[in-house]
Scaffold this active site. Sequence first.
Site, PDB file in Angstrom:
ATOM      1  N   LYS A  71      92.887 -61.532  98.933  1.00  0.00           N
ATOM      2  CA  LYS A  71      94.295 -61.860  98.731  1.00  0.00           C
ATOM      3  C   LYS A  71      94.631 -61.423  97.314  1.00  0.00           C
ATOM      4  CE  LYS A  71      97.604 -65.458  97.904  1.00  0.00           C
ATOM      5  NZ  LYS A  71      97.942 -66.873  97.833  1.00  0.00           N
TER       6      LYS A  71
ATOM      7  N   GLY B 165     103.797 -73.603  95.025  1.00  0.00           N
ATOM      8  CA  GLY B 165     103.730 -75.028  94.703  1.00  0.00           C
ATOM      9  C   GLY B 165     105.061 -75.740  94.572  1.00  0.00           C
TER      10      GLY B 165
ATOM     11  N   THR C 207      99.413 -76.376  98.567  1.00  0.00           N
ATOM     12  CA  THR C 207      99.919 -77.576  97.897  1.00  0.00           C
ATOM     13  C   THR C 207     100.538 -78.580  98.865  1.00  0.00           C
ATOM     14  OG1 THR C 207     100.458 -76.129  96.063  1.00  0.00           O
ATOM     15  CG2 THR C 207     101.322 -78.350  95.943  1.00  0.00           C
TER      16      THR C 207
END
Lengths: 262, 366
Positions: free
Chosen positions: A98, A159, A209
Amino acid sequence: MDQLKLYGQSFSSRILIGTAMYPSPQIMLDAIKQSGSQIVTLSLRRQNPSDQSGQDFWQLIQKTRCQLLPNTAGCKTVQEAVTLAKMSREIFNTDWIKLEVVGDDYNLQPDPFLTVEAAKILIKDGFKVLPFSTDDLVFNLRLLDAGCQVLMPWGSPIGTGKGLMNPYALQTLRERIKDVPMIIDAGLGKPSDACLALEMGFDAVLLNTAVAKANDPVLMSNGFNLAVQAGRHSFLAGKIQTKQTAKASTPTIGMPFWHQTS
Amino acid sequence: MMIDSIKTVAVVGAGLLGRMLVWQLSNKYPDIQITLFDKGNLRHSKSAANTAAGMISPLSELSVSERAIYDMGINALKQWPLWLDKIQQQTNQSVDYQATGSIVLAHVLDKSELIQFQQELDFKLTKHDLDSKPYQWLDKTQLQNKEAQLGQNFDEGLFLNDEAYIDNRALLSALLKFIEQSNIQVFENKPCKIKGSSVLIKNNEMKFDFVFDCRGVGSNIKNLRSVRGEVLHVYCPEVSIKHAIRFMHPRYKLYIVPKPNDVYVIGATEIESNDTSPISLQSMLELGSALYAVHPAFAEARILEIDTNLRPAMIDNNPVIQLDNNKMSINGLYRHGFLLLPEVLNTIIDVLENKSHQYNWMVKNV
């Protein structure tokens, strides 16, 4: 059977899940299980990878038998990202990466120029790159030019839990890039955000998150699992068109239409 | 009772747990001969407790822990003052202990971090807990009344009543004095192995009736892992902060704990790693800038010490007492050493005396 295909591999789950910020490794493992995910991301940047000192934790993650997707989170230059990708490939024995090159410290927005540059280098080196991008169409097109076979645009900054902040841009992306798997990565706050992404035709979601920091991560993980399935079913089934006038689902025989005044 | 058949014990590992266990065993069972082992030097301890900031903060920890950790912490707050009094009487060394509560702060832009923290507390506290108002929001004036210097930079904060901090190094030192003045044999600077209820230093095998493994990350119990932490010790007479401070940020949560003589300890990092190398520049910058954000006068602080160490943790981040015939391994105190220690120690004694206790989840027979 409806499967998510990424770089030649097939997956029945459409959730990719991160391994950071859980209250404990046990809760992390339980949450991964409940999510149904078959792909987990992990970061090794701060664990002194050259020394392999994060082994205990990595082994726990490897026990899940999920496809590992190491990330280059926190990297700010092409060189850092490429070096970390190579270390990850060696440690985890996978050419999946990633790719994340941070362009701004506060909103952690990916740097489009450096991400594309790093993607070119990594693909040339044989990596299967899953790049973290924004909802910017041209950024994503350039990543395709670089040879990426998967795109991971954000829903909103990492987040933040703001969900799909720019549905217009995301819809445009999906309409313009039809044949490449696209995973909404980052910014999801609740299962309905994930459901919406799948309903819009995105192939999967990547989150961390929203689950790890929920009051009950395991329950929230299950919520996302169900929402993603709901969203995918909705997309495949084809939703009805919206109408201005009501249309009763029960037969209306016996209700004379001439009573209507307007 | 198991304890009746024990005449000699070995305590392996002289960190906080090992020392406190020696102290407790010595007080409770004066007839038992205790031998203490450590791979390092007792005077210059390399234990996690020496690196720790010494917070006893059940409410702050509750946000990321199970409820049991909170309950154990609340009991710890009752136990520590009594134990410290006794240690002072025995050693004539005082240990600074401040049960003044702590303050949680965040930048204006990060206010959602404070609200998230409050949400996590509300989720885990019962209505009965909340009735006693374990925390309160402070406005600028209230904040200034608690900490005059903080009101300048922050508009609000959360005050957590039931939190304390302890001078961890003074405690380790007082316990060392206790050990030295008691009839306890010490083997230091000697790496050793545990085999059944014997302790081996190289090929020299010493047999005991019972062995306690208190080696933290040095233990070989199953599923133990290390979580790295990094701290700074700074000297800053310009700053006068009396409460432990938690500073919330989207990517890290820092703590600043006052120590005697204008010293402050700041730490934050939780890295899943058994890396014992020195601090990274990134951590150093994060810790430093957080200090500066809490009060600009910290810019002129002098860095006395930079320390890194490993916390021993089990897979659920909860403590464990493993009983294997004549060996007991106590481990996994993670980031809660001072908070968990009283209840862990009381449970060890209950197990030795075959008494019932409320911690069946912690005690495991292997």
